[in-house]
Design a protein around this motif. Structure first.
Motif, PDB file in Angstrom:
ATOM      1  N   PRO A  11      54.284  40.300  48.414  1.00 59.97           N
ATOM      2  CA  PRO A  11      53.644  39.628  48.859  1.00 59.97           C
ATOM      3  C   PRO A  11      53.570  38.414  50.188  1.00 59.97           C
ATOM      4  CG  PRO A  11      53.337  40.322  46.715  1.00 59.97           C
ATOM      5  CD  PRO A  11      55.090  40.822  47.556  1.00 59.97           C
ATOM      6  N   PRO A  33      37.915  38.465  46.601  1.00 66.71           N
ATOM      7  CA  PRO A  33      39.420  37.949  47.638  1.00 66.71           C
ATOM      8  C   PRO A  33      40.015  39.322  48.505  1.00 66.71           C
ATOM      9  CG  PRO A  33      39.100  38.530  45.718  1.00 66.71           C
ATOM     10  CD  PRO A  33      38.338  38.900  46.080  1.00 66.71           C
ATOM     11  N   VAL A  87      49.015  40.272  47.911  1.00 69.20           N
ATOM     12  CA  VAL A  87      48.928  41.521  47.623  1.00 69.20           C
ATOM     13  C   VAL A  87      48.490  42.672  48.060  1.00 69.20           C
ATOM     14  CG1 VAL A  87      48.571  42.291  45.105  1.00 69.20           C
ATOM     15  CG2 VAL A  87      49.711  40.343  44.964  1.00 69.20           C
ATOM     16  N   LYS A 102      47.966  46.263  47.131  1.00 64.69           N
ATOM     17  CA  LYS A 102      47.443  47.326  46.553  1.00 64.69           C
ATOM     18  C   LYS A 102      46.909  48.502  47.544  1.00 64.69           C
ATOM     19  CE  LYS A 102      47.419  47.199  42.909  1.00 64.69           C
ATOM     20  NZ  LYS A 102      46.955  47.766  40.983  1.00 64.69           N
ATOM     21  N   HIS A 106      45.215  40.707  48.986  1.00 67.51           N
ATOM     22  CA  HIS A 106      44.412  39.989  48.989  1.00 67.51           C
ATOM     23  C   HIS A 106      44.446  38.646  49.414  1.00 67.51           C
ATOM     24  CE1 HIS A 106      43.675  36.811  45.442  1.00 67.51           C
ATOM     25  NE2 HIS A 106      43.184  37.681  45.032  1.00 67.51           N
ATOM     26  N   ASN A 107      42.922  37.841  49.516  1.00 69.65           N
ATOM     27  CA  ASN A 107      43.540  37.229  50.801  1.00 69.65           C
ATOM     28  C   ASN A 107      45.256  35.623  50.513  1.00 69.65           C
ATOM     29  OD1 ASN A 107      41.613  37.051  52.416  1.00 69.65           O
ATOM     30  ND2 ASN A 107      39.861  36.812  51.661  1.00 69.65           N
ATOM     31  N   LEU A 108      44.485  35.911  49.147  1.00 68.27           N
ATOM     32  CA  LEU A 108      45.247  34.179  48.878  1.00 68.27           C
ATOM     33  C   LEU A 108      47.323  34.378  48.277  1.00 68.27           C
ATOM     34  CD1 LEU A 108      42.319  32.066  46.767  1.00 68.27           C
ATOM     35  CD2 LEU A 108      44.078  31.847  48.399  1.00 68.27           C
ATOM     36  N   THR A 109      46.534  35.585  47.429  1.00 68.04           N
ATOM     37  CA  THR A 109      48.207  35.759  47.255  1.00 68.04           C
ATOM     38  C   THR A 109      49.050  36.420  48.181  1.00 68.04           C
ATOM     39  OG1 THR A 109      47.674  37.887  45.917  1.00 68.04           O
ATOM     40  CG2 THR A 109      47.776  35.560  44.937  1.00 68.04           C
TER      41      THR A 109
END
Lengths: 327, 206, 706
Positions: free
Chosen positions: C700, C416, C580, C582, C575-578
């Motif tokens: 995010p 993801p 976020v 890192k 992150h693709n969906l959230t």
């Protein structure tokens, strides 16, 4: 902080009567939220009843029901062998909350009783209907990035900050409450309240009552589960959105499903409609997406938290996807 | 045996003073004392009622104290016992600088009322070394330069020792997660993680 | 024999790991009392009354200070309203301004009594809305730096390829782990000792002398251990003066430690910034024009400016450059330099724009930077004293695996997560000031060095001891460096990455002088000039020799342009969906001359990167403009990075001496460790996702909505 009185007892009945008879008295368990609130002047009890000596620290499995004493610490619960084996979703939710230090002290009952983290609630110079009924809501029209999108009212859009409670509401827990008239039992989902016109009330416990125990029925949700927490930093932060997801799969068909969300409402938010949709369906991305869409029905944002309308369904999909992928 | 385990009266100071029977016992003139209490002036007298006994061990030394219930364990250590190695960083459980061990568990001493620690054993950074011999975690922090300004360091070290003892130091990722309750503004994190990992991997009992 | 080894530990390590290091609040003085401040609850207006009756009657209270009992400060009677005079008038300039100070015999009693002080106000209209004020012509702006034009202004507008964008940064707060405060203790009516948290004991001494109109030598400022500063302890704040007044008033030592929420309003911040960059280039990637216009936030009662647009003037070879910088006075507390100060703010905008241009040109951003790297300083038309950034680019790129990067955004995925790489440059003035160091060489083999400099964390003492050890051939454990006391020989404040260069030069001069004296004494005693100093002193019947040297500021600024440089490489996962982000890999390359103390130098670069993660991803002080008040003024809601946010960090040093800057060949690195880092992260997020986030922090929600 006023120099309150401090009483310690190891007898539940005594603790109950000490608080019941005195409007300015309150229980103190771990104190990780209460002491903070007292330091900020949000609350100013004149008498604290220390309940850390109460015999409420057992974790036992009886007749396929897990009994958790209200004074069990968050870390003890997360580290418990039965919890790890049979309720790993609860373990994940617990580990996502606070820090190791706080979890060592914070109790199960205290976690349920913790107040919102809304900045307007915490600042006694700002309006807040929860802290001071009738003073207005600072968050509506203010900074409401962390705030609720479900079940809001005109008087309050605060969220309940707990991770543990999101796990518990998904697991169909029950709360055992002791009072002057003996014990009563309520479903976890009915423990916390929506703000409505009485945002000062977080939950349905009455003055002088005390949470003594939680009961969770054993289930088959310990294989395909996930707790997905989205936050502004990687740890030690409250959820923007969190999702507890658990599936019981038979040949990729969902026979049981539990979904709950944190960071979206005044109480841990169980996604019943989405669960009903998924039950009996194939565990596919398309179905997860459809369920997430259903879960979002009725959501309403307040500007700064508009993003939650996208982040929440995305997080549901992610939690279900990870849960499914677990072998 | 009393149902209430500590000996503080269930009443406020003023209520307490109003109980004439007790005044008689204390051979005090009720009116004078009551007036003093109302005006909140007689502090010497007030102390008798506002401070409560506290027995605890700190770094294996037993203390019998009288403290106000509102005093936190952190302020007790720093201001009363002169154990200033434990730091005040936020005073609200949001930074970990005040981390000490209470009966072996790491806790934020700023959110713990001192009186809640009756009968407990507290270990602070001052109690970690054996005389001149540094605790292996302290030595590892020096070796890996796990600090700059040094202010969060005692909390980091107390937390690190607990992290290893708890069994939460099995990988860098796990260490990072279980040390996230200790903020370091100088940003010594990678060095701290290296120090903890080294102590863990050496396997010495700490 | 070379005692200077690579892996020298910090000289004060044992004190810091055992809890023995004493920070300002930890001095137990007889009769110590506790101060607690009452902050204003309005943002602007006048105090109409202060009711202190309840507070004064509260248990243990000694006094309550405010403008109504105007404590004595002779210096305040002399004109001028700036810097802010505490407890001098009824005016309120910002929300959270200290309006009273309660002194009691215990911390708890003082804290409680402070809640009993009832302040009445007459509220006035206020403005704290930075963004709105920029476009609002009715809000007066001040010129923060003279306008600068080289070649043709706004040349980017007619360029073959152009980028024109706006970049925003919120208020950030220093928030060192140690809470600010002071202990004040008047020894006599005109002599005071303060235990302070300061980056400059001499500056603090001068400020206090000025306010109380007493001779500097009557004031002793002690500040040996400082629990982080990052710029906020570069001045003596009104709350410190208030405490000194209080101690005079109650005739007992008073300790004030402010609360974490007060750290957001009483001790400065990094100002919010709004920046417009215009970049022009030829199709083959040569920059033809840079326009940088910046707005920064300041306060209405004191002005604050910093070097936001400085870097744009010389970092890239462009014939045409124009910059302008304005400040917007708001009803907020005055800002102060925060690590990397304005340069870090400017670098985020410039280095994002450079990346945007590289993308517009379909060039590798590294290649684009190298192509436009000037050989000499294009602003001053003089050579750099040293600059090895091409080498730095190469080493860093190899280490991070830059060749794994795809120029097309969104090309690399891992489950993801989308993976991206970013690079950015940092630069800061390598200046050197004047400092005095005393050296005492003892016949017992030890060397004591003294200077009234500070150590807020970088390891001042460690660096100085290593310089002396190398020059004198004395083992580090035999050398002591004393600092943080105003009674020591004078040195400037620790700020702007100058300490190693400035104080180090004086240490160098002391050592050179001591060696010459030893050689002379040896010759007098018919000993070899290379004899051990212990033998020489013994032979001469001397218990010790003492030398004091004042080093001067660098005189070669007209001939050479002197800077430290850094290159930051980061890999991020998004992150693709959230949404976020890192930071998964970091390589920071420092081009800051000779590295004196590799271990602490590396730590400083690591710390800068961690600060950079905060700036890039998490830090934002949120002000509710309806109330003029911060709503996230705590460590739970103002997110500084935690352990879990920080990956392994590789630090590479070019480690080539620059003897033009100073005799050690070493340049400072406190600022360059941070400057540019946020740009590298933003550029990596773009590379990962194709989303260009021009407003920090990259939370995010912004990634999801972007």
């Amino acid at each position: 902080m006023i120099n309150f009185q401090f009483l310690r007892t190891s007898i539940v009945k005594t603790a109950l009567s000490l608080v019941a008879k005195d409007p300015k008295a309150t229980f103190i368990a771990g104190g990780t939220n209460l002491v903070d609130l007292m330091k900020r002047g949000v609350t100013a009890p004149e008498k604290l009843i220390d309940i850390n000596q109460l015999p409420l620290k057992q974790i036992e499995l009886k007749n396929n029901i897990l009994h958790i004493g209200a004074m069990v610490s968050n870390s003890a619960l997360a580290e418990n062998a039965i919890v790890k084996e049979k309720f790993p979703l609860l373990m994940l939710a617990l580990q996502s909350g606070a820090s190791a230090q706080l979890r060592n002290v914070a109790t199960v009952g205290g976690n349920m009783m913790q107040r919102t983290r809304c900045g307007y609630f915490y600042d006694t110079t700002m309006p807040c209907n929860k802290r001071q009924p009738g003073s207005g809501c600072g968050a509506i029209g203010g900074y409401n990035r962390m705030h609720a999108i479900f079940g809001t009212s005109e008087s309050c859009i605060a969220v309940h900050p707990s991770d543990m409670c999101v796990g518990l509401v998904a697991l169909d827990a029950q709360v055992v409450i002791a009072g002057a008239k003996g014990e009563r039992k309520i479903n976890f989902i009915d423990f916390h309240r929506l703000a409505g016109t009485t945002p000062e009330k977080d939950n349905n416990i009455q003055k002088g009552e005390l949470i003594v125990r939680l009961e969770i029925p054993v289930n088959n949700l310990n294989k395909n589960f996930h707790y997905q927490k989205v936050r502004d930093r990687s740890s030690y932060a409250f959820a923007l959105i969190s999702v507890a997801a658990a599936l019981e799969l038979k040949d990729d068909v969902i026979s049981t499903v539990r979904l709950a969300m944190g960071g979206v409402a005044h109480k841990p938010w169980r996604l019943v409609a989405a669960e009903n949709f998924l039950k009996g369906k194939a565990a596919t991305l398309a179905n997860f997406e459809a369920a997430a869409k259903i879960a979002m029905e009725g959501a309403k944002a307040f500007g700064e938290n508009d993003f939650k309308l996208k982040m929440a369904p995305n997080t549901i999909i992610e939690a279900l996807t990870v849960a499914k992928a677990k072998a | 045996m009393s149902e209430i385990d500590n000996n503080q009266s269930g009443d406020t100071r003023r209520d307490f003073l109003k109980k004439t029977s007790l005044f008689t016992a204390l051979s005090l003139t009720p009116l004078t004392v009551l007036k003093a209490a109302d005006n909140k002036v007689d502090e010497r007298f007030a102390e008798l009622f506002e401070k409560i006994p506290l027995n605890l061990k700190v770094n294996n030394k037993a203390y019998s104290l009288k403290v106000e219930p509102r005093v936190t364990l952190l302020d007790l250590l720093r201001e009363e016992l002169d154990l200033t190695g434990t730091k005040k960083g936020c005073d609200h459980g949001q930074c970990g600088a005040c981390t000490v061990h209470v009966d072996g568990a790491r806790v934020n001493s700023c959110l713990s009322l001192a009186v809640m620690n009756e009968g407990k054993s507290v270990t602070t950074i001052e109690g970690l070394a054996k005389g001149e011999e540094l605790h292996p975690m302290q030595a590892a922090f020096i070796k890996h330069d796990g600090f700059q300004c040094g202010y969060c360091t005692p909390g980091q070290i107390m937390s690190a020792v607990a992290c290893v003892r708890e069994g939460h130091a099995n990988s860098k990722e796990e260490i990072r997660e279980y040390m996230s309750g200790n903020i370091c503004r100088c940003g010594a994190y990678p060095n701290i993680v290296d120090a903890i990992q080294e102590v863990k991997e050496k396997g010495t009992a700490i | 024999m070379d005692f200077f080894v690579d892996e020298n530990d910090r000289v004060d390590g044992i004190e810091k790991v055992t809890g023995k290091a004493k920070y300002f609040a930890e001095f137990k003085l007889p009769g110590l009392t506790y101060g607690v401040l009452v902050p204003s609850t309005i943002t602007k207006g006048k105090i109409t009354a202060i009711d202190i009756k309840a507070a004064k009657n509260a248990p243990g209270v000694l006094d309550v200070l405010s403008h109504l009992n105007k404590p004595s400060a002779a210096g305040y009677e002399a004109g001028g309203g700036s810097p802010m005079k505490i407890f001098y008038t009824d005016e309120v300039f910002f929300n959270g301004q200290p309006v009273a100070l309660v002194v009691a015999d215990t911390f708890e009693r003082a804290t409680y009594a402070a809640t009993l002080v009832k302040v009445s106000y007459e509220k006035a209209a206020f403005n704290t809305d930075f963004k709105k004020s920029i476009a609002d012509a009715s809000v007066a702006k001040k010129q923060g730096q003279p306008p600068y034009v080289r070649g043709v202004a706004d040349a980017y507008k007619t360029a073959e390829v152009k980028v024109e964008q706006t970049y925003e940064m919120p208020v950030e707060t220093h928030n060192p782990m140690e809470l600010h405060g002071i202990i004040a203790d008047w020894r006599t009516n005109d002599q005071v000792t303060v235990y302070a948290k300061t980056q400059g004991v001499k500056a603090a001494q001068a400020t206090i002398a000025n306010v109380f109109k007493i001779p500097q030598e009557n004031i002793q400022v002690k500040s040996e251990f400082v629990g982080g500063g990052f710029g906020m302890a570069l001045r003596t704040w009104p709350l410190e003066i208030a405490t000194i007044m209080a101690s005079k008033q109650v005739k007992r030592p008073v300790k004030l430690v402010i609360t974490r929420d007060q750290m957001f309003t009483m001790v400065g911040n990094r100002p919010a910034a709004y920046q417009k960059i215009g970049l022009g280039a030829t199709k083959d990637g040569k920059i033809t024009g840079i326009t940088h216009t910046a707005f920064g936030q300041t306060s209405t009662y004191e002005n604050f400016t910093e070097g936001v647009v400085t870097m744009s003037k010389f970092m890239y070879a462009s014939e045409n450059v124009n910059t302008n910088y304005y400040v917007v006075p708001l009803d907020m507390s005055v800002p102060i330099w925060m690590r990397g100060p304005g340069e870090a703010t400017g670098a985020f905008a410039l280095e994002s724009a450079i990346d945007e241009m590289a993308h517009a040109l379909d060039m590798d951003p590294l290649e684009f930077r190298i192509k436009n790297d000037p050989e000499t300083d294009p602003m001053k038309n003089i050579p750099f004293s040293s600059k090895n950034i091409k080498e730095a680019y190469k080493l860093g790129a190899e280490k991070i695996g830059w060749n794994n990067r795809k120029n097309k955004p969104g090309s690399i995925t891992e489950g993801p997560w989308k993976i991206g790489y970013g690079v950015s440059i940092g630069v800061f003035n390598a200046s050197r000031g004047r400092a005095t160091v005393k050296g005492i060489l003892n016949a017992n083999g030890s060397l004591i060095l003294q200077s009234a400099t500070s150590d807020i964390g970088p390891g001042t003492g460690t660096g100085m001891v290593l310089i002396a050890s190398r020059l004198m051939n004395i083992p580090v454990e035999k050398i002591t460096f004393e600092l943080g006391d105003s009674s020591l020989p004078p040195a400037p404040s620790q700020g702007g990455s100058t300490t190693l260069s400035t104080v180090g030069t004086a240490v160098n001069d002391v050592c050179v002088s001591l060696k010459a004296t030893i050689a002379e004494l040896a010759a007098n005693a018919n000993m070899s000039t290379t004899s051990n100093f212990v033998e020489v002193l013994k032979k001469n019947n001397l218990p010790m020799i003492e030398v004091t040297k004042q080093s001067q500021a660098n005189q070669q600024g007209k001939e050479y342009s002197m800077y430290s440089f850094s290159i930051h490489f980061v890999q991020v996962k998004v992150h693709n969906l959230t949404g976020v982000v890192k930071v998964s890999k970091i390589v920071s390359v420092g081009d800051s001359g000779k590295i004196i103390s590799p271990k602490t130098a590396r730590s400083q670069m690591v710390g800068g990167a961690v600060g950079g993660i905060g700036m890039a991803l998490t830090e934002e002080a949120l002000l509710d403009n309806r109330y003029g008040k911060y709503v996230n003024n705590n460590f739970a809601d103002y997110h500084v990075p935690v352990h879990a946010d920080v990956p392994e960090i590789d630090v590479i040093f070019i480690d080539k001496p620059d003897y033009i800057v100073n005799p050690m060949g070493a340049k400072g690195m406190g600022e360059i460790a941070l400057i540019g880092f946020a740009g590298a992260v933003a550029n990596a997020v773009f590379n990962a996702t194709g989303k260009r986030i021009r407003s920090l922090p990259i939370t995010p929600d912004k990634v999801l909505e972007g």
